[in-house]
Write an enzyme that holds these catalytic residues in place. Structure first.
Site, mmCIF file in Angstrom:
data_model
loop_
_atom_site.group_PDB
_atom_site.id
_atom_site.type_symbol
_atom_site.label_atom_id
_atom_site.label_comp_id
_atom_site.label_asym_id
_atom_site.label_seq_id
_atom_site.Cartn_x
_atom_site.Cartn_y
_atom_site.Cartn_z
ATOM 1 N N THR A 211 -8.218 6.713 -1.781
ATOM 2 C CA THR A 211 -9.580 5.899 -2.053
ATOM 3 C C THR A 211 -10.966 7.736 -2.044
ATOM 4 O O THR A 211 -12.337 7.278 -2.343
ATOM 5 C CB THR A 211 -9.919 5.118 -1.366
ATOM 6 O OG1 THR A 211 -9.143 5.466 -0.021
ATOM 7 C CG2 THR A 211 -9.101 3.757 -1.405
ATOM 8 N N LYS B 49 -14.268 9.364 -3.535
ATOM 9 C CA LYS B 49 -16.053 8.737 -2.885
ATOM 10 C C LYS B 49 -15.678 10.894 -3.400
ATOM 11 O O LYS B 49 -17.576 10.860 -4.103
ATOM 12 C CB LYS B 49 -15.345 9.243 -1.305
ATOM 13 C CG LYS B 49 -15.461 8.021 -0.796
ATOM 14 C CD LYS B 49 -14.523 7.662 0.715
ATOM 15 C CE LYS B 49 -14.266 6.358 0.434
ATOM 16 N NZ LYS B 49 -13.020 6.328 1.538
ATOM 17 N N LYS C 264 -8.059 13.758 4.659
ATOM 18 C CA LYS C 264 -7.178 12.520 4.611
ATOM 19 C C LYS C 264 -6.113 13.658 5.811
ATOM 20 O O LYS C 264 -5.874 14.492 6.211
ATOM 21 C CB LYS C 264 -6.078 13.014 3.192
ATOM 22 C CG LYS C 264 -5.820 14.058 2.577
ATOM 23 C CD LYS C 264 -5.095 13.885 1.308
ATOM 24 C CE LYS C 264 -5.997 14.255 0.563
ATOM 25 N NZ LYS C 264 -6.132 12.818 -0.629
ATOM 26 N N ARG C 265 -5.145 11.984 6.374
ATOM 27 C CA ARG C 265 -4.191 12.279 7.117
ATOM 28 C C ARG C 265 -3.473 13.785 6.906
ATOM 29 O O ARG C 265 -2.799 14.045 5.416
ATOM 30 C CB ARG C 265 -3.584 11.292 7.664
ATOM 31 C CG ARG C 265 -4.173 10.121 7.196
ATOM 32 C CD ARG C 265 -4.797 10.393 9.800
ATOM 33 N NE ARG C 265 -3.889 10.707 10.242
ATOM 34 C CZ ARG C 265 -3.399 9.153 10.740
ATOM 35 N NH1 ARG C 265 -4.396 8.381 11.514
ATOM 36 N NH2 ARG C 265 -2.232 9.231 11.974
ATOM 37 N N LYS D 217 1.172 14.658 1.100
ATOM 38 C CA LYS D 217 -0.110 14.627 0.783
ATOM 39 C C LYS D 217 -0.118 16.219 -0.017
ATOM 40 O O LYS D 217 -0.800 16.557 0.159
ATOM 41 C CB LYS D 217 -0.984 14.387 1.634
ATOM 42 C CG LYS D 217 -1.002 12.706 2.048
ATOM 43 C CD LYS D 217 -2.547 12.006 3.059
ATOM 44 C CE LYS D 217 -2.446 11.173 3.107
ATOM 45 N NZ LYS D 217 -3.047 9.824 1.867
ATOM 46 N N HIS E 292 1.042 -0.490 -0.267
ATOM 47 C CA HIS E 292 0.172 -0.032 0.315
ATOM 48 C C HIS E 292 0.720 0.749 -0.026
ATOM 49 O O HIS E 292 -0.071 2.242 0.214
ATOM 50 C CB HIS E 292 -0.702 -0.140 1.606
ATOM 51 C CG HIS E 292 -2.106 -1.149 0.951
ATOM 52 N ND1 HIS E 292 -3.401 -0.659 0.663
ATOM 53 C CD2 HIS E 292 -2.485 -1.802 1.408
ATOM 54 C CE1 HIS E 292 -3.869 -1.473 0.631
ATOM 55 N NE2 HIS E 292 -3.140 -3.072 1.372
HETATM 56 C C1 26V Z 1 1.767 2.153 8.819
HETATM 57 C C2 26V Z 1 1.918 2.207 9.613
HETATM 58 C C3 26V Z 1 3.352 2.502 10.343
HETATM 59 C C4 26V Z 1 3.779 2.239 12.513
HETATM 60 C C5 26V Z 1 2.364 2.664 13.012
HETATM 61 C C6 26V Z 1 0.502 2.488 12.101
HETATM 62 C C7 26V Z 1 1.155 2.672 10.512
HETATM 63 C C8 26V Z 1 -0.287 2.456 9.830
HETATM 64 C C9 26V Z 1 -0.485 1.996 8.782
HETATM 65 C C10 26V Z 1 1.223 2.091 8.084
HETATM 66 C C11 26V Z 1 0.735 2.002 6.253
HETATM 67 C C12 26V Z 1 -0.001 2.737 6.073
HETATM 68 C C13 26V Z 1 0.207 2.069 4.163
HETATM 69 C C14 26V Z 1 -1.385 3.385 4.099
HETATM 70 O O1 26V Z 1 -2.101 3.028 5.047
HETATM 71 N N1 26V Z 1 -1.258 3.325 2.948
HETATM 72 C C15 26V Z 1 -2.800 3.520 1.823
HETATM 73 O O2 26V Z 1 -3.638 2.417 1.047
HETATM 74 C C16 26V Z 1 -4.269 3.023 0.643
HETATM 75 C C17 26V Z 1 -5.197 1.989 0.425
HETATM 76 O O3 26V Z 1 -4.823 0.852 0.011
HETATM 77 C C18 26V Z 1 -4.259 4.055 -0.403
HETATM 78 O O4 26V Z 1 -4.855 4.203 -1.026
HETATM 79 C C19 26V Z 1 -2.991 4.882 0.223
HETATM 80 O O5 26V Z 1 -2.971 5.601 -1.300
HETATM 81 C C20 26V Z 1 -2.431 4.673 0.634
HETATM 82 O O6 26V Z 1 -1.227 5.843 1.338
#
Ligand code: 26V
Length: 801
Positions: A642, A646, A534-535, A540, A346
């Site tokens: 995503t 929406k 978004k975050r 971003k 992702h």
């Molecule tokens: C990483 C970490 C690192 C440590 C603590 C918690 C945590 C939680 C999540 C992540 C990975 C995040 C990756 C992510 O959210 N990617 C997003 O995925 C979406 C669905 O595929 C995509 O639409 C976004 O572009 C992408 O940034």
């Protein structure tokens, strides 16, 4: 009980009084919510049992989606809608003078996810059930989901989220199906009768207790399961202080980690990952063994999906269970494991790629570490055969290197499929980020462009637009979102345009009301609602949006004759609590809002609004009200996005870079119906390689840029002059890693075009309708069908009612 509104009313009243022990007039909204929730859960349970029986008796292949996050959002109204009883309930409640919307407000918004990745998992569950696909989610029942955000003096403050405070009507605790998870301890290896065996001694045992939640398909009989694990003390070990053991054990499922990119590297997070993986795999194998005797054929009946690397320990854990418990040989176990597992990547941001230090990993999971070492040795031997002598390559591809365990490499080697989440992202994986793996496993790599469930983001969030579409093209699109394309034949029809404009206006009024209540800001309904939600993250580029607003402010101040289409800039974003830069940008948006909104003349033309605590339920009010969707990440950095989908589905036009799924949105709607700008991914990657970008040059050569950047620190904002210095430094001293200044001019230009285009009202409405008609491609039903056909090889069961 839900066959018509009178019957419903009767059973609801009876239930309400018997559950609460008070007369109807005395009951609270929460009493009413709990009663209705319980009635719906009961109604679901017969379908749930039947679905499970069908799965057992048919014994066809099923998929299990392992994810550390499921960002579900509220379930009551979505369940009513999917069950086809929303109208009956709403009518019955109205007779009692109860508003379903008010009852819904009593439901907590389970935030068991950070953002895109977790919400995608929730959309996938909805699509799996609706397509009658046998697919279940496995996750963690965090006691506290993503923090609640409060803004104090413009700064973000985090409060613990409390979704379980009043209980959860949708879950069923299944203590009989608990699993035991072992941490720490030592492995004793013995060799008897020509066989190696491994005994885990002195381990700390944790009990994983499942809580099952029903996942109701839309207008079908299928009810799948989301199983969330809760950590509880098992029998405690001797020599252990029972209180600290209880505390340490329960801590595993206390909190969701609040980050979506920073590599956290915390031991508790690693514990969460193994806890999820081990309990889920034990549960999957137990249910397989009920109907099947040959574990060597597991992959014929079971597909297991790894959502990002967080559950990548599924590779060694499945090996462990197959060898140590089921008695398979290494080769037998490896064949089953790799044929069962598949993995989605992702993100390509390096700070998000998980790497665990051995010193944390090995003592916590000694047997798992042994297995990873063995996988690594065999993999490196294979590489040695292929690239003899190429130490550099082997070091670079190894699973364990430089005292780190690389989770992405583990996932790639142990899976039969690796996919990215949008075309461009999958291409970058294949040809750059994971090129060396693509070279040896070309057939494993594929793309599955993300999608969203139109049942939540259109039918539930925007009933007005849904009805308009139904009245125009009929109801086929409800089951086949591709059919939204039929709208295209009607877009030049003035009635449709006017009706759409009305629907949009009503939703802007609702959002404006919410803004007035929460922010005390009165916004102009005729202004463009320009939204970035978004975050909060540097890549971003919320900062680019902010700099554009400062630029507009300057122009409006300098030239009283400068006229533009009025705009309301709306932001919503949570920053990771430890992400200093992201928090500064939140403060900057608030300072900007103060400046702009308090200027008597400028505030008549532009306004800035930051909506606190962005979350699924707030999103459901924001997307339908938006005119412009900001998708302005540095090209190549946003894997898919995503939110962009929406917005599109609700008739907002995208201002976007050629990044992630924006590119596919452009391919769908055509260049005239989207506003693209900025560097391409290739240009960004070239700059990163050749190091030729100099942000200072843009600062010196473009007066507009110099002015807005200087305003960060010259007293323009009423804060301390040092407040935003770190932001200015990121742009100038640190050479602007995300190319904000490089894309500034191009962004200003496109935004000017947006303003002009909005004034050609008819054309704008046509463009919005074209976006809606092409949004069917971005339904997660399409995405899930592709996963089912290409990766999981599963077929639907059951029948549509
Ligand atoms: C990483 C970490 C690192 C440590 C603590 C918690 C945590 C939680 C999540 C992540 C990975 C995040 C990756 C992510 O959210 N990617 C997003 O995925 C979406 C669905 O595929 C995509 O639409 C976004 O572009 C992408 O940034």
């Amino acid at each position: 009980m839900f066959s018509n509104s009178d019957r419903f009313k009767e059973s609801f009243l009876k239930r309400l009084e018997s559950m609460c022990g008070k007369g109807f007039e005395e009951t609270t909204k929460r009493d009413q919510y709990l009663t209705l929730g319980n009635m719906v859960r009961e109604y679901i349970s017969s379908k749930w049992i039947e679905t499970n029986e069908l799965y057992r008796s048919e014994n066809k292949k099923q998929v299990y989606y392992l994810s550390i996050e499921f960002l579900l959002g509220r379930l009551l109204v979505q369940n009513l809608l999917n069950l086809g009883i929303k109208d009956v309930v709403e009518e019955g409640l109205n007779d009692l003078d109860i508003d379903l919307g008010d009852i819904e407000e009593c439901e907590s918004d389970p935030a068991l996810g950070n953002g895109g990745l977790g919400r995608l998992a929730a959309c996938f569950l909805d699509s799996l059930a609706t397509l009658n696909l046998p697919g279940h989610g496995y996750g963690i029942r965090y006691k506290h989901g993503l923090f609640d955000q409060k803004i104090v003096d413009g700064y973000q403050v985090e409060l613990p989220e409390q979704w379980l405070r009043h209980g959860n009507v949708w879950e069923v605790r299944k203590p009989d199906e608990a699993a035991e998870i072992l941490f720490w301890g030592k492995i004793e290896t013995s060799y008897d009768n020509n066989e190696l065996s491994f005994k885990h001694v002195g381990a700390e045992k944790v009990l994983a207790v499942p809580y099952d939640m029903p996942v109701v398909g839309y207008h079908v009989d299928t009810v799948n399961t989301l199983r969330l694990w809760n950590a509880e003390p098992a029998a405690f070990a001797p020599n252990q202080d029972i209180l600290s053991y209880k505390r340490d054990t329960e801590a595993i499922t206390d909190f969701l980690y609040p980050d979506d990119t920073h590599d956290e590297g915390k031991i508790l997070r690693l514990k969460q990952q193994y806890f999820l993986v081990s309990s889920s795999l034990q549960s999957i194998i137990a249910s397989y063994k009920k109907e099947n005797s040959n574990i060597r054929e597991l992959h014929h009946s079971v597909a297991i999906h790894i959502n990002d690397t967080h559950p990548a320990l599924a590779v060694p854990e499945l090996m462990r269970l197959l060898m140590d418990i089921e008695g398979l040989t290494w080769d037998e176990a490896w064949k089953v494991t790799t044929n069962t597992l598949s993995y989605t990547n992702h993100t390509i941001l390096s700070e998000a790629l998980e790497k665990w230090p051995i010193y944390l990993f090995k003592p916590l999971m000694p047997r798992i570490y042994m297995i990873i070492e063995e996988i690594n040795e065999r993999f490196c031997a294979e590489l040695w055969n292929k690239y003899p002598g190429d130490w550099h390559k082997i070091e670079h591809m190894a699973i364990i290197a430089h005292d780190l365990v690389k989770m992405a490499h583990l996932a790639i080697v142990g899976s039969n499929s690796i996919n990215g989440v949008a075309k461009i992202h999958s291409d970058i994986l294949k040809h750059r980020e994971m090129k060396s793996f693509y070279d040896i496993y070309p057939t494993k790599f594929n793309n599955k462009t993300n999608g969203i469930t139109h049942r939540r983001w259109l039918l539930k969030a925007n009933p007005g637009l849904t009805n308009l579409i139904k009245n125009t093209i009929g109801e086929d699109f409800v089951h086949q979102p591709d059919k939204l394309i039929d709208l295209k034949r009607h877009i030049y029809h003035p009635d449709l345009k006017e009706q759409f404009a009305n629907v949009k206006r009503k939703r802007k009024e609702i959002l404006a009301k919410r803004i007035a209540e929460k922010n005390g800001i009165l916004v102009d309904i005729d202004s463009i609602f320009d939204v970035q939600v978004k975050r909060m993250h540097a890549y971003k580029r919320q900062l680019l949006n902010v700099l554009h607003i400062i630029y507009l402010y300057n122009r409006l101040k300098e030239d009283v004759n400068y006229t533009i289409q009025p705009r309301t800039f709306i932001f919503g974003a949570k920053a990771s609590p430890t992400y200093y830069y992201a928090k500064k940008i939140i403060k900057l948006i608030h300072s900007l809002a103060d400046k702009v909104n308090n200027d008597p003349r400028v505030s008549k033309i532009i306004k800035v609004v930051f909506m606190e605590n962005y979350r699924v339920s707030l999103a459901e009010d924001i997307f339908p009200a938006a005119d412009v969707s900001e998708q302005i990440s540095t090209a190549s950095k946003e894997a898919s996005g995503t939110g962009n989908m929406k917005f599109m589905m609700n008739g907002a036009l995208t201002v976007g870079t050629l990044d992630g799924a924006n590119i596919e949105i452009m391919e769908e709607v055509g260049k005239d119906n989207i506003f693209t700008f900025g560097l391409t991914a290739q240009e960004v990657l070239n700059y990163e390689e050749n190091g030729r970008y100099r942000s200072m040059e843009y600062y010196h050569h473009d007066l507009r840029i110099r002015q807005v950047v200087d305003q960060l620190t010259n007293g323009f904002f009423s804060e301390d002059e040092g407040e935003f210095e770190s932001i200015k430094d990121s742009l100038l001293v640190q050479n602007d890693q995300y190319f904000v200044l490089r894309d500034f001019a191009s962004y200003i230009d496109i935004q000017e075009k947006v303003g002009v285009a909005y004034q050609q009202r008819d054309k704008w409405l046509e463009k919005a309708l074209i976006n809606i008609s092409h949004s069917g491609f971005f339904s997660s039903d399409r995405t899930i069908q592709q996963y089912a056909d290409d990766i999981w090889k599963i077929d639907p069961m059951g029948v549509r009612v």
